[in-house]
Design a protein around this motif. Sequence first.
Motif, short mmCIF file in Angstrom:
data_model
loop_
_atom_site.label_atom_id
_atom_site.label_comp_id
_atom_site.label_asym_id
_atom_site.label_seq_id
_atom_site.Cartn_x
_atom_site.Cartn_y
_atom_site.Cartn_z
N ALA A 73 0.82 -1.22 0.00
CA ALA A 73 0.00 0.00 0.00
C ALA A 73 0.85 1.26 0.00
O ALA A 73 0.42 2.31 -0.47
N GLU A 74 2.07 1.15 0.54
CA GLU A 74 2.96 2.31 0.61
C GLU A 74 3.37 2.82 -0.76
O GLU A 74 3.71 3.99 -0.92
N GLN A 75 3.33 1.93 -1.75
CA GLN A 75 3.81 2.31 -3.07
C GLN A 75 2.88 3.35 -3.70
O GLN A 75 1.76 3.04 -4.07
N GLY A 76 3.36 4.57 -3.74
CA GLY A 76 2.61 5.64 -4.39
C GLY A 76 1.62 6.36 -3.51
O GLY A 76 0.95 7.29 -3.95
N ALA A 77 1.51 5.96 -2.24
CA ALA A 77 0.55 6.63 -1.34
C ALA A 77 1.28 7.51 -0.33
O ALA A 77 2.34 7.14 0.18
N GLY A 78 0.71 8.66 -0.06
CA GLY A 78 1.28 9.54 0.96
C GLY A 78 0.91 9.08 2.35
O GLY A 78 1.64 9.30 3.32
N VAL A 79 -0.27 8.44 2.46
CA VAL A 79 -0.76 7.96 3.75
C VAL A 79 -1.32 6.56 3.58
O VAL A 79 -2.06 6.29 2.63
N VAL A 80 -0.95 5.65 4.48
CA VAL A 80 -1.53 4.30 4.50
C VAL A 80 -2.36 4.17 5.77
O VAL A 80 -1.87 4.40 6.88
N LEU A 81 -3.62 3.82 5.57
CA LEU A 81 -4.53 3.60 6.69
C LEU A 81 -4.66 2.09 6.89
O LEU A 81 -5.11 1.39 5.98
N VAL A 82 -4.25 1.63 8.05
CA VAL A 82 -4.19 0.19 8.32
C VAL A 82 -5.37 -0.23 9.20
O VAL A 82 -5.43 0.11 10.38
N ASP A 83 -6.31 -0.95 8.58
CA ASP A 83 -7.47 -1.45 9.31
C ASP A 83 -7.06 -2.75 9.98
O ASP A 83 -6.97 -3.78 9.33
N ARG A 84 -6.80 -2.71 11.24
CA ARG A 84 -6.31 -3.79 12.09
C ARG A 84 -4.78 -3.83 12.07
O ARG A 84 -4.17 -4.61 11.32
N ALA A 85 -4.20 -2.95 12.87
CA ALA A 85 -2.75 -2.95 13.05
C ALA A 85 -2.32 -4.30 13.61
O ALA A 85 -3.11 -5.02 14.23
N SER A 86 -1.06 -4.64 13.42
CA SER A 86 -0.57 -6.00 13.66
C SER A 86 -0.87 -6.57 15.05
O SER A 86 -1.14 -7.77 15.18
N LEU A 87 -0.83 -5.75 16.09
CA LEU A 87 -1.08 -6.27 17.44
C LEU A 87 -2.50 -6.78 17.61
O LEU A 87 -2.79 -7.57 18.52
N ASP A 88 -3.39 -6.34 16.75
CA ASP A 88 -4.78 -6.75 16.81
C ASP A 88 -4.91 -8.28 16.75
O ASP A 88 -5.68 -8.89 17.50
N ALA A 89 -4.11 -8.90 15.88
CA ALA A 89 -4.18 -10.37 15.72
C ALA A 89 -3.76 -11.09 17.00
O ALA A 89 -4.32 -12.13 17.35
N VAL A 90 -2.78 -10.55 17.69
CA VAL A 90 -2.32 -11.17 18.95
C VAL A 90 -3.40 -11.04 20.02
O VAL A 90 -3.63 -11.96 20.81
#
Length: 196
Positions: free
Chosen positions: A76-93
């Motif tokens: 998602a970082e490719q070409g985007a100024g901002v990436v909005l992450v729905d469920r950051a990694s700690l969420d899974a833990v």
Amino acid sequence: MTQTTIRIGVLGTHSTGKTMLLKRIEMELRGHGVTVARTGRLAKRAAALGLPKMQHHTGQSTEWIIARGIADEIEAEQGAGVVLVDRASLDAVAYLRAALEYRGEVLHRGELERLRLLAGTQAPKYDLLLATVLDPDVPVDKSHDYDDRFRRLVDKHVHSLLAEDEFPHQRVTSDSESQTRAIERALQLCLQEAAV
């Protein structure tokens, strides 16, 4: 010159407004001409592969979600100024810990710690981490078969994980002022960076 991409992550138990919050942030940013990419739907994609989720979360499904989420964020970082992450990694833990407590099971301590460390490596990459807070008085979508006890356990583990490792984050309640503060902080961060 290398463009800096801002990452904003959100985590929290289901039906606490994560996706809607990110949609509002995305809409505001796009209104200011900022290029935005959004990740998400990890649990649904895991289930499509036959991996257990929700109360049935396992170490394997948790690892897949963390790893797939990291890959999604990089893409998602490719070409985007901002990436909005729905469920950051700690969420899974948090979901795994909640599932284990729900089922009365124990995962090998070394395995749980390994997954926690894997998810934790992503935390410093978030410029802003938003953690939604469960409001039991807000009705849930009746089309989903939510187990109230499990939902509460996830909420407990999301916030205990953030506190245990002292990850900087902003709590977001169902209150409209709390939501507005989160959006304003995201806008301030992104527009400030865009102006540099």
